[in-house]
Design a protein around this motif. Structure first.
Motif, PDB file in Angstrom:
ATOM      1  N   ASN A  82       0.833  -1.199   0.000  1.00 38.99           N
ATOM      2  CA  ASN A  82       0.000   0.000   0.000  1.00 38.99           C
ATOM      3  C   ASN A  82       0.874   1.257   0.000  1.00 38.99           C
ATOM      4  OD1 ASN A  82       0.972   0.259   2.655  1.00 38.99           O
ATOM      5  ND2 ASN A  82      -0.775  -0.861   3.480  1.00 38.99           N
ATOM      6  N   SER A  83       0.240   2.399   0.060  1.00 36.00           N
ATOM      7  CA  SER A  83       0.959   3.674   0.022  1.00 36.00           C
ATOM      8  C   SER A  83       1.852   3.878   1.241  1.00 36.00           C
ATOM      9  CB  SER A  83      -0.038   4.835  -0.081  1.00 36.00           C
ATOM     10  OG  SER A  83      -0.723   4.760  -1.305  1.00 36.00           O
ATOM     11  N   ILE A  84       1.446   3.379   2.387  1.00 35.67           N
ATOM     12  CA  ILE A  84       2.285   3.509   3.590  1.00 35.67           C
ATOM     13  C   ILE A  84       3.598   2.756   3.390  1.00 35.67           C
ATOM     14  CG2 ILE A  84       2.507   2.844   6.023  1.00 35.67           C
ATOM     15  CD1 ILE A  84      -0.406   3.600   6.400  1.00 35.67           C
ATOM     16  N   LEU A 140      -3.684   7.521   0.669  1.00 28.92           N
ATOM     17  CA  LEU A 140      -3.830   6.630   1.829  1.00 28.92           C
ATOM     18  C   LEU A 140      -5.300   6.285   2.027  1.00 28.92           C
ATOM     19  CD1 LEU A 140      -1.346   8.196   4.399  1.00 28.92           C
ATOM     20  CD2 LEU A 140      -1.081   6.062   3.140  1.00 28.92           C
ATOM     21  N   GLU A 141      -5.556   5.004   2.117  1.00 28.66           N
ATOM     22  CA  GLU A 141      -6.923   4.521   2.198  1.00 28.66           C
ATOM     23  C   GLU A 141      -7.483   4.669   3.613  1.00 28.66           C
ATOM     24  OE1 GLU A 141      -4.348   2.273   1.462  1.00 28.66           O
ATOM     25  OE2 GLU A 141      -4.358   2.588  -0.685  1.00 28.66           O
ATOM     26  N   ASN A 142      -8.540   5.405   3.758  1.00 26.42           N
ATOM     27  CA  ASN A 142      -9.308   5.507   5.001  1.00 26.42           C
ATOM     28  C   ASN A 142      -8.449   5.615   6.258  1.00 26.42           C
ATOM     29  OD1 ASN A 142     -11.645   5.237   3.452  1.00 26.42           O
ATOM     30  ND2 ASN A 142     -11.505   3.010   3.528  1.00 26.42           N
ATOM     31  N   GLU A 182       1.111   5.268  13.930  1.00 22.04           N
ATOM     32  CA  GLU A 182       0.029   6.186  14.310  1.00 22.04           C
ATOM     33  C   GLU A 182      -0.941   6.401  13.162  1.00 22.04           C
ATOM     34  OE1 GLU A 182      -0.285   7.558  17.367  1.00 22.04           O
ATOM     35  OE2 GLU A 182       1.468   6.447  18.015  1.00 22.04           O
ATOM     36  N   ILE A 183      -0.487   6.227  11.949  1.00 23.72           N
ATOM     37  CA  ILE A 183      -1.303   6.522  10.780  1.00 23.72           C
ATOM     38  C   ILE A 183      -2.251   5.388  10.429  1.00 23.72           C
ATOM     39  CG2 ILE A 183      -1.160   6.978   8.301  1.00 23.72           C
ATOM     40  CD1 ILE A 183       1.431   8.480   8.938  1.00 23.72           C
TER      41      ILE A 183
END
Length: 184
Positions: A82-84, A140-142, A182-183
């Motif tokens: 994912n983007s993270i 970033l998803e939700n 945290e995200i």
């Protein structure tokens, strides 16, 4: 001298100069040292680059291009979940002892007045990176806590300064994991 051999030698001088600029800084690295370490006569250096300013510009441009390629490879790769994960990998790419980013960061602090074109190239890279980070953060998803793209760039700079001052990567991964923990 054949063109390919000349290009190869010029590239070797650029690599040597980058190592020396990273090690000693732009101001403390002279043409004599670069020529000596590159094992070329000083006249050949000036035949290749005409001035130290032109070499500095080529070095910054070279690093900027390599770094952009690496960032884009991460962004468009399907290896990351994912983007993270992509953001983490971009941070690791930038925050490293042998980081391609180190020369650009050093350029921002050392050469604004003397080598203004090279300085502008380094600033241009940061602006480009900020746009890429913004796009990743936006995707970033939700996530209830989305980081700001500026925050991610400042995190990278801060971690780079910490590594340089302590000569240790120990805290980098902890800080990055905590930040992105945290995200999630």
């Amino acid at each position: 001298m054949p063109t390919l051999e000349r290009s190869s030698k010029k590239l070797q001088v650029i690599h040597t100069a980058i190592e020396l600029f990273n090690l000693y800084g732009f101001h403390n690295t002279g043409v004599d040292l670069i020529a000596k370490e590159s094992k070329i006569p000083k006249a050949t250096f000036y035949n290749y680059f005409h001035s130290k300013e032109q070499l500095v510009e080529r070095c910054v441009s070279f690093q900027k291009s390599r770094l952009k390629e690496e960032v884009l490879a991460i962004i468009y790769s399907s290896r990351y979940r994912n983007s993270i994960a992509k953001l983490k990998e971009i941070i690791v790419l930038h925050v490293n002892f042998n980081s391609l980013y180190y020369l650009l960061l050093k350029a921002i602090f050392e050469i604004k007045q003397i080598y203004s074109q090279a300085y502008l190239m380094a600033v241009e890279y940061r602006k480009w990176l900020l746009r890429e980070l913004f796009d990743l953060v936006f995707s970033l998803e939700n996530s209830p806590l989305k980081p700001d793209a500026n925050m991610v760039l400042n995190l990278m700079d801060g971690l780079m300064f910490q590594i340089l001052s302590s000569n240790s990567l120990d805290k980098r991964d902890v800080v990055v994991e905590r930040f992105f923990g945290e995200i999630k």
